[in-house]
Design an enzyme around this catalytic site. Sequence first.
Site, PDB file in Angstrom:
ATOM      1  N   GLY A 175      -1.856  -4.829  -4.302  1.00 57.05           N
ATOM      2  CA  GLY A 175      -1.715  -3.467  -4.808  1.00 57.05           C
ATOM      3  C   GLY A 175      -0.410  -3.234  -5.539  1.00 57.05           C
ATOM      4  O   GLY A 175      -0.166  -2.166  -6.085  1.00 57.05           O
ATOM      5  N   HIS A 176       0.461  -4.226  -5.549  1.00 59.49           N
ATOM      6  CA  HIS A 176       1.810  -4.047  -6.114  1.00 59.49           C
ATOM      7  C   HIS A 176       2.139  -5.183  -7.049  1.00 59.49           C
ATOM      8  O   HIS A 176       2.969  -6.038  -6.709  1.00 59.49           O
ATOM      9  CB  HIS A 176       2.838  -3.972  -4.982  1.00 59.49           C
ATOM     10  CG  HIS A 176       4.113  -3.318  -5.390  1.00 59.49           C
ATOM     11  ND1 HIS A 176       5.156  -4.006  -5.944  1.00 59.49           N
ATOM     12  CD2 HIS A 176       4.499  -2.031  -5.321  1.00 59.49           C
ATOM     13  CE1 HIS A 176       6.157  -3.177  -6.185  1.00 59.49           C
ATOM     14  NE2 HIS A 176       5.787  -1.977  -5.813  1.00 59.49           N
ATOM     15  N   PHE A 177       1.606  -5.318  -8.191  1.00 61.76           N
ATOM     16  CA  PHE A 177       0.595  -4.537  -8.862  1.00 61.76           C
ATOM     17  C   PHE A 177      -0.519  -5.492  -9.274  1.00 61.76           C
ATOM     18  O   PHE A 177      -0.224  -6.647  -9.588  1.00 61.76           O
ATOM     19  CB  PHE A 177       1.174  -3.859 -10.101  1.00 61.76           C
ATOM     20  CG  PHE A 177       2.269  -2.877  -9.794  1.00 61.76           C
ATOM     21  CD1 PHE A 177       1.955  -1.579  -9.437  1.00 61.76           C
ATOM     22  CD2 PHE A 177       3.603  -3.252  -9.851  1.00 61.76           C
ATOM     23  CE1 PHE A 177       2.960  -0.648  -9.168  1.00 61.76           C
ATOM     24  CE2 PHE A 177       4.601  -2.329  -9.573  1.00 61.76           C
ATOM     25  CZ  PHE A 177       4.295  -1.031  -9.227  1.00 61.76           C
TER      26      PHE A 177
ATOM     27  N   LEU B  63       4.679  -7.936  -8.117  1.00 55.89           N
ATOM     28  CA  LEU B  63       6.123  -7.754  -8.000  1.00 55.89           C
ATOM     29  C   LEU B  63       6.482  -7.500  -6.550  1.00 55.89           C
ATOM     30  O   LEU B  63       5.753  -6.817  -5.835  1.00 55.89           O
ATOM     31  CB  LEU B  63       6.598  -6.555  -8.817  1.00 55.89           C
ATOM     32  CG  LEU B  63       6.439  -6.625 -10.323  1.00 55.89           C
ATOM     33  CD1 LEU B  63       6.848  -5.305 -10.944  1.00 55.89           C
ATOM     34  CD2 LEU B  63       7.259  -7.776 -10.883  1.00 55.89           C
TER      35      LEU B  63
ATOM     36  N   VAL C  73       0.377  -7.994   0.010  1.00 56.93           N
ATOM     37  CA  VAL C  73       1.263  -6.979  -0.578  1.00 56.93           C
ATOM     38  C   VAL C  73       1.093  -6.930  -2.093  1.00 56.93           C
ATOM     39  O   VAL C  73       1.109  -5.860  -2.704  1.00 56.93           O
ATOM     40  CB  VAL C  73       2.735  -7.266  -0.203  1.00 56.93           C
ATOM     41  CG1 VAL C  73       3.698  -6.395  -1.004  1.00 56.93           C
ATOM     42  CG2 VAL C  73       2.941  -7.073   1.289  1.00 56.93           C
TER      43      VAL C  73
END
Length: 162
Positions: free
Chosen positions: A37-39, A44, A34
């Site tokens: 890509g976040h971030f 986060l 997760v």
Amino acid sequence: MRLEYFELIDRIIDIDLQAGTIRTEAVVPNESTVFEGHFPGYPLMPGVLLCETMAQTCGWLSMAKLNFTRMAFLAGFKEVKLRTFVTPGTLLEGHGQLLHEGSGFTRLRCQVTAAGKTVCDSELSMRLMPFLNDAFKAMVMDRAASLSFPFDALESPEANNA
């Protein structure tokens, strides 16, 4: 907490069915796809997963109030506030409070905190429906046991008839 499997609660700390309250906890994993890509470079926990943490906390309370005779499904959020960032390794605590139960729904107030500081909060509603089948109910009960659900806190059927 296993983000990829939507297992956002690690343990049920306590539940008080008379007061209609529950406390849960979970540690945000240090590694997860997760976060890729976040971030990138600044991982986060996504706000939608914080909302899911509140929903799961309140779902356990809603099902416990009915002695696990029904499954709780998220029906809606009202006034969600995301108040700060959550990074990998953070210990989260969920707090749920039942506000109303009736007509196949519960309405609850929920808050997630980290180190005593509010991370997010909301009022939400859960729809209570029969379990899809016995195998699904068995899976939910196994998950409850893995969270150290305090089954002795459930009211006996005789207490409900008193």
